[in-house]
Design a protein around this motif. Structure first.
Motif, PDB file in Angstrom:
ATOM      1  N   GLY A 136      41.382  53.969  25.733  1.00 51.73           N
ATOM      2  CA  GLY A 136      42.670  54.763  25.751  1.00 51.73           C
ATOM      3  C   GLY A 136      42.575  55.815  26.751  1.00 51.73           C
ATOM      4  N   LYS A 137      41.389  56.066  27.544  1.00 51.05           N
ATOM      5  CA  LYS A 137      41.504  57.246  28.596  1.00 51.05           C
ATOM      6  C   LYS A 137      42.213  56.802  29.530  1.00 51.05           C
ATOM      7  N   LEU A 138      42.085  55.361  30.154  1.00 51.82           N
ATOM      8  CA  LEU A 138      42.545  55.015  31.388  1.00 51.82           C
ATOM      9  C   LEU A 138      43.593  53.807  30.962  1.00 51.82           C
ATOM     10  N   ARG A 139      44.688  53.741  31.546  1.00 50.35           N
ATOM     11  CA  ARG A 139      45.581  52.938  31.413  1.00 50.35           C
ATOM     12  C   ARG A 139      45.484  51.799  32.193  1.00 50.35           C
ATOM     13  N   THR A 140      45.157  51.678  33.189  1.00 46.96           N
ATOM     14  CA  THR A 140      44.904  50.642  34.326  1.00 46.96           C
ATOM     15  C   THR A 140      43.422  50.944  35.239  1.00 46.96           C
ATOM     16  N   VAL A 141      42.800  49.886  35.536  1.00 48.40           N
ATOM     17  CA  VAL A 141      41.767  50.025  36.350  1.00 48.40           C
ATOM     18  C   VAL A 141      41.590  49.345  37.306  1.00 48.40           C
ATOM     19  N   GLY A 142      40.825  49.474  38.535  1.00 47.06           N
ATOM     20  CA  GLY A 142      41.027  48.834  39.649  1.00 47.06           C
ATOM     21  C   GLY A 142      39.815  49.345  40.474  1.00 47.06           C
ATOM     22  N   VAL A 143      39.926  48.877  41.780  1.00 46.91           N
ATOM     23  CA  VAL A 143      38.695  49.243  42.863  1.00 46.91           C
ATOM     24  C   VAL A 143      39.458  49.547  43.963  1.00 46.91           C
ATOM     25  N   SER A 144      38.738  50.131  45.022  1.00 46.11           N
ATOM     26  CA  SER A 144      39.258  50.444  46.457  1.00 46.11           C
ATOM     27  C   SER A 144      38.050  50.115  47.541  1.00 46.11           C
ATOM     28  N   ASN A 145      38.629  49.534  48.547  1.00 47.56           N
ATOM     29  CA  ASN A 145      37.668  49.132  49.720  1.00 47.56           C
ATOM     30  C   ASN A 145      36.719  48.118  49.359  1.00 47.56           C
ATOM     31  N   TYR A 146      37.296  47.020  48.514  1.00 49.60           N
ATOM     32  CA  TYR A 146      36.408  45.896  47.872  1.00 49.60           C
ATOM     33  C   TYR A 146      37.027  44.990  48.926  1.00 49.60           C
ATOM     34  N   GLY A 147      35.740  44.224  49.363  1.00 51.03           N
ATOM     35  CA  GLY A 147      35.874  42.688  50.025  1.00 51.03           C
ATOM     36  C   GLY A 147      36.145  41.824  49.090  1.00 51.03           C
ATOM     37  N   ILE A 148      36.240  40.573  49.669  1.00 47.82           N
ATOM     38  CA  ILE A 148      35.928  39.578  48.823  1.00 47.82           C
ATOM     39  C   ILE A 148      34.799  39.272  47.915  1.00 47.82           C
ATOM     40  N   LYS A 149      33.795  39.320  48.490  1.00 48.49           N
ATOM     41  CA  LYS A 149      32.424  39.125  47.995  1.00 48.49           C
ATOM     42  C   LYS A 149      32.354  40.168  46.511  1.00 48.49           C
ATOM     43  N   HIS A 150      33.038  41.405  46.951  1.00 49.47           N
ATOM     44  CA  HIS A 150      32.712  42.340  45.511  1.00 49.47           C
ATOM     45  C   HIS A 150      33.694  42.196  44.461  1.00 49.47           C
ATOM     46  N   LEU A 151      34.894  41.549  44.989  1.00 47.21           N
ATOM     47  CA  LEU A 151      35.788  40.921  43.895  1.00 47.21           C
ATOM     48  C   LEU A 151      35.220  39.945  43.249  1.00 47.21           C
ATOM     49  N   GLU A 152      34.453  38.923  44.005  1.00 48.11           N
ATOM     50  CA  GLU A 152      33.903  37.589  43.441  1.00 48.11           C
ATOM     51  C   GLU A 152      32.814  38.049  42.642  1.00 48.11           C
ATOM     52  N   GLU A 153      32.020  38.940  42.874  1.00 53.70           N
ATOM     53  CA  GLU A 153      30.973  39.356  41.804  1.00 53.70           C
ATOM     54  C   GLU A 153      31.329  39.709  40.258  1.00 53.70           C
ATOM     55  N   ILE A 154      32.675  40.388  40.271  1.00 54.49           N
ATOM     56  CA  ILE A 154      33.425  40.828  39.187  1.00 54.49           C
ATOM     57  C   ILE A 154      33.577  39.552  38.508  1.00 54.49           C
ATOM     58  N   ARG A 155      34.202  38.580  39.257  1.00 55.57           N
ATOM     59  CA  ARG A 155      34.709  37.490  38.204  1.00 55.57           C
ATOM     60  C   ARG A 155      33.427  36.429  37.808  1.00 55.57           C
ATOM     61  N   GLU A 156      32.512  36.508  38.664  1.00 56.60           N
ATOM     62  CA  GLU A 156      31.221  35.671  38.325  1.00 56.60           C
ATOM     63  C   GLU A 156      30.570  36.335  37.039  1.00 56.60           C
ATOM     64  N   ALA A 157      30.676  37.675  37.107  1.00 56.81           N
ATOM     65  CA  ALA A 157      30.025  38.149  36.097  1.00 56.81           C
ATOM     66  C   ALA A 157      30.734  37.978  34.472  1.00 56.81           C
ATOM     67  N   GLY A 158      32.026  37.468  34.904  1.00 53.04           N
ATOM     68  CA  GLY A 158      32.654  37.452  33.508  1.00 53.04           C
ATOM     69  C   GLY A 158      33.770  38.108  32.980  1.00 53.04           C
ATOM     70  N   LEU A 159      33.983  39.265  33.845  1.00 50.27           N
ATOM     71  CA  LEU A 159      34.501  40.616  33.687  1.00 50.27           C
ATOM     72  C   LEU A 159      35.772  40.562  33.867  1.00 50.27           C
ATOM     73  N   ALA A 160      36.848  41.268  33.188  1.00 45.98           N
ATOM     74  CA  ALA A 160      38.239  41.256  33.561  1.00 45.98           C
ATOM     75  C   ALA A 160      38.507  41.800  35.050  1.00 45.98           C
ATOM     76  N   ILE A 161      39.278  40.834  35.789  1.00 47.06           N
ATOM     77  CA  ILE A 161      39.477  41.374  37.237  1.00 47.06           C
ATOM     78  C   ILE A 161      40.271  42.707  37.497  1.00 47.06           C
ATOM     79  N   PRO A 162      39.964  43.277  38.515  1.00 47.45           N
ATOM     80  CA  PRO A 162      40.788  44.619  38.736  1.00 47.45           C
ATOM     81  C   PRO A 162      42.394  44.502  38.783  1.00 47.45           C
ATOM     82  N   ALA A 163      43.100  45.429  38.488  1.00 53.46           N
ATOM     83  CA  ALA A 163      44.632  45.083  38.527  1.00 53.46           C
ATOM     84  C   ALA A 163      45.024  45.509  39.896  1.00 53.46           C
ATOM     85  N   VAL A 164      44.115  46.516  40.694  1.00 54.55           N
ATOM     86  CA  VAL A 164      44.714  46.747  42.051  1.00 54.55           C
ATOM     87  C   VAL A 164      43.141  46.907  42.707  1.00 54.55           C
TER      88      VAL A 164
END
Length: 279
Positions: A136-164
């Motif tokens: 409950g400390k953060l309402r929404t989480v995301g990333v900045s300056n992420y390219g496709i490979k950085h976003l893909e590594e989150i998906r490949e790790a089975g984690l929730a993807i960034p909202a932003v």
């Protein structure tokens, strides 16, 4: 995505977290005294402020929100964790420090500021953000300056993807492949440097501005909005903060949008650091 005709300063987007984010926000990078700009923004209808630990002004943003008279629940506040602080435990500590500096009980959006720490620490940091969101400390989480490979590594790790994903997007640097990927997976794109750091001498931008009787900054803001981005124009001058939001009484026609779109230079058009290809 909001339609062109429905846009106004109150236009919001609903994020994957279930919370809504105003499309237009105030950026406070390189503003050592951002209270006046924040107060001007909040007085004139802005409800979104973008800060970062690196900016060293979280305390000022918190003060401005309290002094504005606008209820905390009505203001969407973003901050970010810089790559030297990445890691699971250090991220949790950083979140608590940010909360203390703002003087808030929660933060609306917390971003990984860049992917420069390497895959292992990026994923540790992302796991910490997800846990802080559950707490409950953060309402929404995301990333900045992420390219496709950085976003893909989150998906490949089975984690929730960034909202932003907050990246540099402006006519000279449109990052089209990253934008397309984000839209495919429901990651909302925030555009920083939307005013191209004041490079207003382009003949195309000046021609469009004259046509609509607006200044170049207003044309750039409107261009981003019509492309469906959230954007974060910054200024330390209260009068410019107000002027940058005076964009809801006109629409840029398709043929003029196409002229501006044609200014894209890819990565070479970036005006900032743009570390989307970091290892």
């Amino acid at each position: 995505m909001p339609t062109v005709t429905s846009l106004n300063l109150e236009t919001t987007v609903k994020l994957q977290s279930g919370y809504t984010m105003p499309l237009l926000g105030l950026g406070v990078y390189e503003n050592d005294d951002c209270v006046p700009a924040c107060l001007a923004a909040l007085k004139h209808g802005y409800r979104h402020i973008d800060s970062a630990r690196y900016y060293r002004n979280e305390d000022q943003v918190g003060r401005a929100v309290r002094e504005s008279g606008v209820h905390r629940e009505e203001v969407f506040v973003t901050t970010k964790i810089y790559h030297p602080d990445h890691g699971y435990e250090t991220t949790l500590e950083a979140i608590d420090e940010s909360l203390q500096r703002f003087g808030f009980d929660y933060i609306d959006l917390y971003l990984i500021h860049s992917p420069l720490s390497g895959k292992k620490r990026r994923l540790e940091t992302w796991r910490a953000l997800l846990d802080a969101q559950k707490a409950g400390k953060l309402r929404t989480v995301g990333v900045s300056n992420y390219g496709i490979k950085h976003l893909e590594e989150i998906r490949e790790a089975g984690l929730a993807i960034p909202a932003v994903n907050q990246i540099e997007v402006q006519p000279y640097c449109q990052q089209r492949a990253i934008v397309a990927y984000c839209r495919e997976y429901g990651i909302f794109v925030q555009a920083y440097c939307p005013l191209v750091r004041g490079r207003f001498d382009d003949s195309v931008l000046q021609q469009v501005a004259r046509k609509y009787r607006k200044d170049v900054a207003q044309v750039l803001v409107r261009w981003s909005l019509q492309h469906g981005f959230s954007l974060l124009p910054k200024s330390s001058r209260p009068e410019r903060v107000v002027s940058n939001a005076d964009v809801y009484d006109f629409c840029i026609a398709e043929e003029d949008m196409a002229k501006i779109d044609a200014l894209d230079k890819g990565a070479a058009g970036a005006t900032s650091w743009n570390p989307v290809d970091a290892e």
